[in-house]
Design a protein around this motif. Structure first.
Motif, PDB file in Angstrom:
ATOM      1  N   LYS A  53       0.732  -1.038   0.054  1.00  0.00           N
ATOM      2  CA  LYS A  53       0.071   0.018  -0.126  1.00  0.00           C
ATOM      3  C   LYS A  53       0.885   1.331  -0.061  1.00  0.00           C
ATOM      4  O   LYS A  53       0.304   2.387  -0.442  1.00  0.00           O
ATOM      5  CB  LYS A  53      -0.977   0.031   1.081  1.00  0.00           C
ATOM      6  CG  LYS A  53      -2.215  -1.183   1.130  1.00  0.00           C
ATOM      7  CD  LYS A  53      -2.946  -0.923   2.392  1.00  0.00           C
ATOM      8  CE  LYS A  53      -3.969  -2.018   2.430  1.00  0.00           C
ATOM      9  NZ  LYS A  53      -4.911  -1.654   1.271  1.00  0.00           N
ATOM     10  N   THR A  54       2.272   1.232   0.452  1.00  0.00           N
ATOM     11  CA  THR A  54       3.056   2.413   0.666  1.00  0.00           C
ATOM     12  C   THR A  54       3.483   2.812  -0.844  1.00  0.00           C
ATOM     13  O   THR A  54       4.607   3.433  -0.895  1.00  0.00           O
ATOM     14  CB  THR A  54       3.949   2.019   1.690  1.00  0.00           C
ATOM     15  OG1 THR A  54       4.994   0.934   1.643  1.00  0.00           O
ATOM     16  CG2 THR A  54       3.240   2.117   3.052  1.00  0.00           C
ATOM     17  N   LEU A  55       3.552   1.741  -2.011  1.00  0.00           N
ATOM     18  CA  LEU A  55       4.354   1.823  -2.974  1.00  0.00           C
ATOM     19  C   LEU A  55       3.824   2.950  -3.630  1.00  0.00           C
ATOM     20  O   LEU A  55       2.647   3.153  -4.116  1.00  0.00           O
ATOM     21  CB  LEU A  55       4.009   0.498  -3.809  1.00  0.00           C
ATOM     22  CG  LEU A  55       4.976   0.344  -5.126  1.00  0.00           C
ATOM     23  CD1 LEU A  55       6.498   0.183  -4.580  1.00  0.00           C
ATOM     24  CD2 LEU A  55       4.268  -0.804  -5.856  1.00  0.00           C
ATOM     25  N   PRO A  56       4.756   3.963  -4.351  1.00  0.00           N
ATOM     26  CA  PRO A  56       4.149   5.087  -5.117  1.00  0.00           C
ATOM     27  C   PRO A  56       3.669   4.718  -6.380  1.00  0.00           C
ATOM     28  O   PRO A  56       4.147   3.631  -7.119  1.00  0.00           O
ATOM     29  CB  PRO A  56       5.625   5.924  -5.148  1.00  0.00           C
ATOM     30  CG  PRO A  56       6.443   5.457  -4.157  1.00  0.00           C
ATOM     31  CD  PRO A  56       6.085   3.853  -3.909  1.00  0.00           C
ATOM     32  N   PHE A  57       2.874   5.859  -6.917  1.00  0.00           N
ATOM     33  CA  PHE A  57       2.102   5.144  -8.237  1.00  0.00           C
ATOM     34  C   PHE A  57       1.977   6.430  -8.952  1.00  0.00           C
ATOM     35  O   PHE A  57       1.726   7.614  -8.340  1.00  0.00           O
ATOM     36  CB  PHE A  57       1.021   4.306  -8.047  1.00  0.00           C
ATOM     37  CG  PHE A  57       0.071   4.924  -7.245  1.00  0.00           C
ATOM     38  CD1 PHE A  57      -1.062   5.634  -7.808  1.00  0.00           C
ATOM     39  CD2 PHE A  57       0.061   4.760  -5.973  1.00  0.00           C
ATOM     40  CE1 PHE A  57      -2.308   6.147  -7.111  1.00  0.00           C
ATOM     41  CE2 PHE A  57      -1.217   5.084  -4.985  1.00  0.00           C
ATOM     42  CZ  PHE A  57      -2.229   5.991  -5.688  1.00  0.00           C
ATOM     43  N   ALA A  79      -5.432  -4.644  -6.416  1.00  0.00           N
ATOM     44  CA  ALA A  79      -3.825  -5.038  -6.635  1.00  0.00           C
ATOM     45  C   ALA A  79      -3.114  -4.905  -5.044  1.00  0.00           C
ATOM     46  O   ALA A  79      -1.978  -5.402  -4.873  1.00  0.00           O
ATOM     47  CB  ALA A  79      -2.962  -4.487  -7.703  1.00  0.00           C
ATOM     48  N   MET A  80      -3.505  -3.859  -4.459  1.00  0.00           N
ATOM     49  CA  MET A  80      -3.083  -3.412  -3.033  1.00  0.00           C
ATOM     50  C   MET A  80      -3.640  -4.259  -1.904  1.00  0.00           C
ATOM     51  O   MET A  80      -3.448  -4.357  -0.827  1.00  0.00           O
ATOM     52  CB  MET A  80      -2.971  -2.121  -2.682  1.00  0.00           C
ATOM     53  CG  MET A  80      -2.252  -1.224  -3.638  1.00  0.00           C
ATOM     54  SD  MET A  80      -1.902   0.599  -3.225  1.00  0.00           S
ATOM     55  CE  MET A  80      -0.717   1.089  -4.073  1.00  0.00           C
ATOM     56  N   CYS A  81      -4.567  -4.840  -2.225  1.00  0.00           N
ATOM     57  CA  CYS A  81      -5.592  -5.692  -1.144  1.00  0.00           C
ATOM     58  C   CYS A  81      -5.709  -7.153  -1.301  1.00  0.00           C
ATOM     59  O   CYS A  81      -6.268  -7.754  -0.801  1.00  0.00           O
ATOM     60  CB  CYS A  81      -6.936  -5.046  -1.032  1.00  0.00           C
ATOM     61  SG  CYS A  81      -7.003  -3.422  -0.831  1.00  0.00           S
ATOM     62  N   GLY A  82      -4.846  -7.466  -2.175  1.00  0.00           N
ATOM     63  CA  GLY A  82      -4.592  -9.224  -2.407  1.00  0.00           C
ATOM     64  C   GLY A  82      -5.768  -9.285  -3.720  1.00  0.00           C
ATOM     65  O   GLY A  82      -6.365  -8.611  -4.158  1.00  0.00           O
ATOM     66  N   PRO A  83      -5.999 -10.806  -3.722  1.00  0.00           N
ATOM     67  CA  PRO A  83      -7.036 -11.123  -4.869  1.00  0.00           C
ATOM     68  C   PRO A  83      -8.473 -10.933  -4.359  1.00  0.00           C
ATOM     69  O   PRO A  83      -9.005 -11.051  -5.466  1.00  0.00           O
ATOM     70  CB  PRO A  83      -6.454 -12.723  -5.232  1.00  0.00           C
ATOM     71  CG  PRO A  83      -6.007 -13.091  -3.692  1.00  0.00           C
ATOM     72  CD  PRO A  83      -5.409 -11.755  -2.870  1.00  0.00           C
ATOM     73  N   ARG A  84      -8.733 -10.732  -3.360  1.00  0.00           N
ATOM     74  CA  ARG A  84     -10.129 -10.597  -2.769  1.00  0.00           C
ATOM     75  C   ARG A  84     -10.870  -9.166  -3.576  1.00  0.00           C
ATOM     76  O   ARG A  84     -10.197  -8.384  -3.920  1.00  0.00           O
ATOM     77  CB  ARG A  84     -10.173 -10.552  -1.452  1.00  0.00           C
ATOM     78  CG  ARG A  84      -9.720  -9.296  -0.495  1.00  0.00           C
ATOM     79  CD  ARG A  84      -9.891  -9.371   0.951  1.00  0.00           C
ATOM     80  NE  ARG A  84      -9.159  -8.247   1.244  1.00  0.00           N
ATOM     81  CZ  ARG A  84      -9.986  -7.194   1.856  1.00  0.00           C
ATOM     82  NH1 ARG A  84     -11.161  -7.248   1.633  1.00  0.00           N
ATOM     83  NH2 ARG A  84      -9.398  -6.183   2.522  1.00  0.00           N
ATOM     84  N   GLU A  85     -12.219  -9.602  -3.747  1.00  0.00           N
ATOM     85  CA  GLU A  85     -12.902  -8.760  -4.236  1.00  0.00           C
ATOM     86  C   GLU A  85     -12.951  -7.518  -3.659  1.00  0.00           C
ATOM     87  O   GLU A  85     -13.384  -7.514  -2.488  1.00  0.00           O
ATOM     88  CB  GLU A  85     -14.228  -9.116  -4.964  1.00  0.00           C
ATOM     89  CG  GLU A  85     -14.200 -10.154  -5.893  1.00  0.00           C
ATOM     90  CD  GLU A  85     -15.519 -10.908  -6.115  1.00  0.00           C
ATOM     91  OE1 GLU A  85     -16.479 -10.581  -5.329  1.00  0.00           O
ATOM     92  OE2 GLU A  85     -15.670 -11.433  -6.938  1.00  0.00           O
ATOM     93  N   LYS A  86     -12.846  -6.121  -3.927  1.00  0.00           N
ATOM     94  CA  LYS A  86     -12.626  -5.013  -3.078  1.00  0.00           C
ATOM     95  C   LYS A  86     -13.521  -3.742  -3.396  1.00  0.00           C
ATOM     96  O   LYS A  86     -14.115  -3.145  -2.720  1.00  0.00           O
ATOM     97  CB  LYS A  86     -11.349  -4.609  -3.107  1.00  0.00           C
ATOM     98  CG  LYS A  86     -10.724  -3.434  -2.060  1.00  0.00           C
ATOM     99  CD  LYS A  86     -10.859  -3.806  -0.629  1.00  0.00           C
ATOM    100  CE  LYS A  86     -10.665  -2.453   0.202  1.00  0.00           C
ATOM    101  NZ  LYS A  86     -10.666  -2.789   1.726  1.00  0.00           N
ATOM    102  N   CYS A 107      -9.521   4.098  -2.273  1.00  0.00           N
ATOM    103  CA  CYS A 107      -9.233   4.401  -0.961  1.00  0.00           C
ATOM    104  C   CYS A 107      -8.354   3.429  -0.362  1.00  0.00           C
ATOM    105  O   CYS A 107      -8.250   3.191   0.846  1.00  0.00           O
ATOM    106  CB  CYS A 107     -10.407   4.611  -0.197  1.00  0.00           C
ATOM    107  SG  CYS A 107     -11.638   3.283   0.052  1.00  0.00           S
ATOM    108  N   CYS A 108      -7.623   2.555  -1.162  1.00  0.00           N
ATOM    109  CA  CYS A 108      -6.748   1.564  -0.847  1.00  0.00           C
ATOM    110  C   CYS A 108      -5.372   1.953  -0.366  1.00  0.00           C
ATOM    111  O   CYS A 108      -4.624   1.207   0.121  1.00  0.00           O
ATOM    112  CB  CYS A 108      -6.832   0.364  -1.623  1.00  0.00           C
ATOM    113  SG  CYS A 108      -8.598  -0.381  -1.887  1.00  0.00           S
TER     114      CYS A 108
END
Length: 361
Positions: A53-57, A79-86, A107-108
């Motif tokens: 989540k701290t990765l710049p983009f 992509a920041m919260c894993g494979p689960r639906e978000k 908001c992830c």
């Protein structure tokens, strides 16, 4: 100019494509893909993470998907919260450290990274819109200049006629300005004696009034103190002269790259072009008022109103077409005068050939 990156190379060791440079060109492709019914998580070349989540983009495009259109697929995986639906509202982003594009929820991400990405995205979108606007409309600047010059000749004549009319027929102008301030209706108030009251001293009746409507006064703005179409047109002309471009997309691109290299210069040029359009259209509205006032129909209404038995005005006009223009003869009391209007002041000017906003390009 917005920097254009090279096309990506497919890395066979990953499901995701490799993007060494920021792929801003993917924005339009992604938007067209979703507009055509494609789901964001079906877009080719995505990196599905997991990503810190701290990765710049950097943001490529924002989007929102209706849950109904997802059917049984549920929400979009982040992509920041894993494979689960978000999420259903998020962004297509580029992560430089992974050389990849991904989908993340709105908001992830880390809040500071999100703030920086939003600010950079808004600035870049403003710059891109300005660049695209100029690319589309700079080739029309010669046409715009021709429209200004044609309209400027009509505006000069209109201001001359307005001044002459006010000088020659001051009583009429004063009366018509008063009509304009009261709503523009040409009418007279008539007093009507009513029946006697049933109570009270005999002989004391009521006195009522009614309005006799003759018609409407058109184009009274042409008589006002704010009638200055020439001023705006001259300002618009100076702006367009500074932006003049040959009539081709190649010439527009050359002008942008050679003259508007910085972001500030690019946005300033777009604002100049938009400002010229506003000034031109304001002058068109004033000239429309002029044509409405100096029309045969309007003078017929004015004559009917001023010559009505209930009127206390002592002026009248004769409206006669002569050559390409119009001759107006007027009488105020015992004074008589005349003026001539060139036909160009009564003709409709050309429309502005450039979009009104950057969203119209």
């Amino acid at each position: 100019m917005v920097k254009r990156a090279e096309a990506p190379k497919l890395d066979s060791a990953k499901a995701a494509r490799v993007y060494k440079d920021f792929p801003g060109y993917e924005r339009s492709t992604f938007i067209n893909f979703t507009k055509a019914g494609g789901q964001p998580d079906d877009y080719p070349g995505l990196d599905f993470g997991p990503v810190l989540k701290t990765l710049p983009f950097r943001k490529i495009a924002d989007f929102h998907v209706s849950r109904e259109k997802r059917g049984d697929r549920g929400m979009i995986p982040c992509a920041m919260c894993g494979p689960r639906e978000k999420f259903l509202e998020g962004s297509l982003v580029w992560m430089e450290s992974r050389q990849a594009i991904a989908l993340i929820g709105h908001c992830c991400a880390d809040k500071e990274n999100q703030r920086r990405a939003d600010e950079e995205y808004l600035e870049r979108m403003e710059l891109t819109r300005a660049e695209d606007f100029l690319l589309a409309w700079l080739p029309f600047t010669k046409m715009a200049l021709a429209a200004i010059d044609q309209t400027l000749a009509a505006a000069v004549e209109a201001e001359r006629v307005k001044a002459a009319f006010s000088r020659k027929f001051p009583a009429a102008v004063q009366a018509l300005r008063a009509v304009s301030k009261s709503g523009g209706m040409l009418g007279h108030t008539e007093k009507i004696g009513d029946q006697f009251d049933e109570v009270g001293p005999r002989g004391l009746g009521r006195l009522n009034t009614r309005t006799v409507t003759i018609g409407h006064l058109f184009g009274a703005g042409a008589l006002g103190s704010g009638f200055h179409p020439v001023k705006d047109l001259r300002v618009a002309r100076s702006r367009i002269e500074a932006l003049l471009c040959e009539e081709s997309s190649e010439a527009a691109l050359e002008l942008i790259t050679s003259s508007y290299a910085s972001a500030d210069e690019l946005k300033k040029a777009a604002k100049l072009l938009l400002a010229a359009g506003k000034e031109y259209k304001h002058s068109l509205r004033l000239l429309q008022e002029f044509r409405a006032f100096f029309s045969e129909y309007n003078f017929a209404n004015v004559n009917d109103w001023a010559g009505h038995p209930l009127s206390d005005h002592r002026f009248s006009f004769e409206y006669r077409r002569q050559g390409d223009g119009v001759r107006i003869s007027g009488k105020e009391g015992e004074a008589f005068d005349t003026l001539y209007l060139e036909g160009n002041a009564l003709s409709s000017p050309p429309l502005w050939p450039v979009a009104s906003t950057m969203d119209d390009e």
